[in-house]
Design a protein around this motif. Structure first.
Motif: not given
Length: 520
Positions: A261-264, A393-396
């Protein structure tokens, strides 16, 4: 401390009856709770042991000039050696064993010796424990209806059949750890998390990892990301187009999901509606006693073993986990099964625990070096596709679960997701251990949990302060999690999607639980 013991013995002799013990066992130590331990000479023996144990604890802590790591190693080794001489582990000094032997005319020793020989034979032949055959995969456990809708070299993706007329618009993807079989989350029907989620109207997908062999030695951690999480998300997008997905990662699967998810987030891929981490660490700087088994010198030795075989044998990991809870998993077994002659209890969770898997050389080495020892993910140094990725960086929104007695992923370590993320975090601390705390179905007795929500702009609390302030609830945390998922879904119920997508290249390949789960 010796003076306390002598004074206690004198008071007992002069009083001629029971007197309070001079030292109490530490929390969680139940070896001496039976009433017979209050009688002499057994009361004196066990209190002598506890005082000796306390002395060695004090002697091996806060030692000037010794690094915390080596201090913990010495303390752990000392505790293991002391437990060998615990009066509870000897035929001659355990009153429970003596009384039971007298009541059974010695047959308890005969039964215990026979069980010891049976266990020894099963261990040497790598056979499951006695009674595990009552919990067969696809028969008694892992029986939630579904289909394998995608397969590659590393995973089978299972889509579970709906049990409601309509379902929530956003499906769920479960990423289990590959150090054990996926059906920890689909045990017997009454305690299956997957069946529960399906019953709540969710479309559930779950990854079943391949049990690797020596030929897979060069599979790396990024292969697990690409062939695991990313391949599964692509398949789900084919089956349920234009719908975001709730990602759920358990243990090491949660760490992998966080990386993915961080890479996404780095490439602005927003296919994830939320992320749930179940007993999963993203910061390994304080991993608990598991760090005693892994430092740079120990890793060199472990890598040598893995290089020869191409993988880490499952029993190596199991042995380390048993030592972390030696009183519960080693010495209590010696007492109940071999000295008392009691028949071993077997349930679906214990049977699952014996269904171990192997770890490929390259992946396990990368995990231990990059994540466990160097904590590259937490430091923003972990590289995916030539770019470092960051949890920040994850916003979810994130839902994270820690368990009170977790010896693999201690809850304060799981809690560190608060320190790394800049998004909303809902954290649950539940009763139980690494497995039993997650498999905590509604109706299970003596369950409780604490829950608190932190918005992205809220200040972050230390773990101890959080546990003091978080609201205590009785029962299972599953319903609270379902409410959280529903609140972050579209709110619309839709017709269940088709099983697979045959017209778009995803035919049904097999019935659940698939084929990889049977690999030995």
């Amino acid at each position: 401390m010796s003076a306390r013991l002598v004074a206690h013995a004198l008071r007992r002799m002069l009083a001629g009856g029971k007197t309070p013990p001079c030292i109490e066992p530490p929390p969680g130590d139940t070896r001496f709770r039976a009433e017979v331990w209050t009688e002499p000479p057994f009361s004196l023996w066990y209190q002598t042991f506890l005082i000796t144990q306390r002395w060695w604890h004090d002697a091996t802590h806060d030692t000037p000039g010794v690094s915390p790591h080596h201090e913990n190693v010495v303390s752990f080794a000392t505790r293991q050696m002391l437990d060998v001489f615990s009066p509870s582990n000897s035929i001659l000094t355990n009153p429970e064993v003596i009384n039971h032997a007298l009541q059974t005319g010695g047959s308890s020793f005969v039964d215990g010796f026979q069980r010891f020989l049976d266990d020894l034979s099963r261990n040497l032949n790598r056979e499951p424990p006695a009674g595990a055959d009552k919990f067969r995969v696809g028969k008694e456990v892992a029986v939630t209806p579904g289909k394998v809708v995608y397969r590659n070299h590393l995973i089978e993706l299972i889509q579970y059949a709906p049990s409601t007329d309509t379902v929530h618009g956003q499906p769920l993807l479960i990423v289990p750890a590959w150090i054990m079989k996926f059906y920890i989350l689909d045990l017997s029907p009454e305690n299956s998390l997957i069946r529960y989620l399906v019953g709540q109207g969710f479309t559930v997908f779950c990854i079943s990892w391949r049990n690797v062999t020596a030929a897979d030695r060069n599979l790396g951690l990024d292969d697990y990301r690409r062939l695991g999480v990313m391949a599964a998300l692509a398949a789900i997008r084919t089956i349920v187009p234009d719908s975001k997905v709730h990602g759920i990662g358990y243990c090491l699967g949660g760490t992998l999901l966080s990386i993915a998810v961080a890479a996404m987030a780095h490439v602005e891929d927003d296919r994830l509606a939320s992320m749930t981490l179940l007993a999963a660490q993203t910061d390994f700087s304080e991993p608990g006693e598991l760090e005693l088994f892994i430092d740079h010198s120990q890793l060199e030795s472990l890598e040598g073993l893995m290089w020869q075989l191409g993988y880490l044998p499952a029993f190596h990991m199991a042995g380390a986990f048993q030592l972390l809870r030696s009183n519960d998993l080693i010495w209590s077994r010696l007492l109940r099964h071999y000295l008392m002659g009691e028949a071993p209890a077997m349930n679906d969770l214990i049977a699952w625990n014996a269904d171990a898997t192997r770890l490929p050389y390259r992946m396990h080495s990368e995990y231990l070096r990059s994540l466990f020892l160097n904590s590259d993910l937490a430091a923003g140094r972990y590289v995916v596709d030539e770019h470092p990725v960051a949890i920040q960086n994850i916003r979810a929104p994130i839902f994270a679960v820690g368990t009170e007695w977790d010896h693999i992923a201690p809850w304060p370590s799981v809690y560190k997701i608060h320190y790394l993320s800049d998004t909303d975090v809902t954290f649950v601390l539940t009763s139980g251990g690494h497995n039993a705390g997650i498999v905590s179905e509604p109706g299970h007795p003596r369950r409780h949990y604490r829950l608190a929500h932190k918005a992205a702009e809220d200040p972050c609390l230390h773990a101890d302060r959080w546990s003091e302030r978080a609201e205590l609830h009785e029962g299972s945390w599953w319903p609270a999690w379902v409410d959280w998922l529903q609140a972050r879904s579209s709110g619309q119920r839709v017709t269940p999607p088709t099983m697979g997508a045959p017209s778009r290249g995803l035919p049904i390949l097999a019935d659940a639980p698939g084929t990889y789960v049977y690999q030995r």
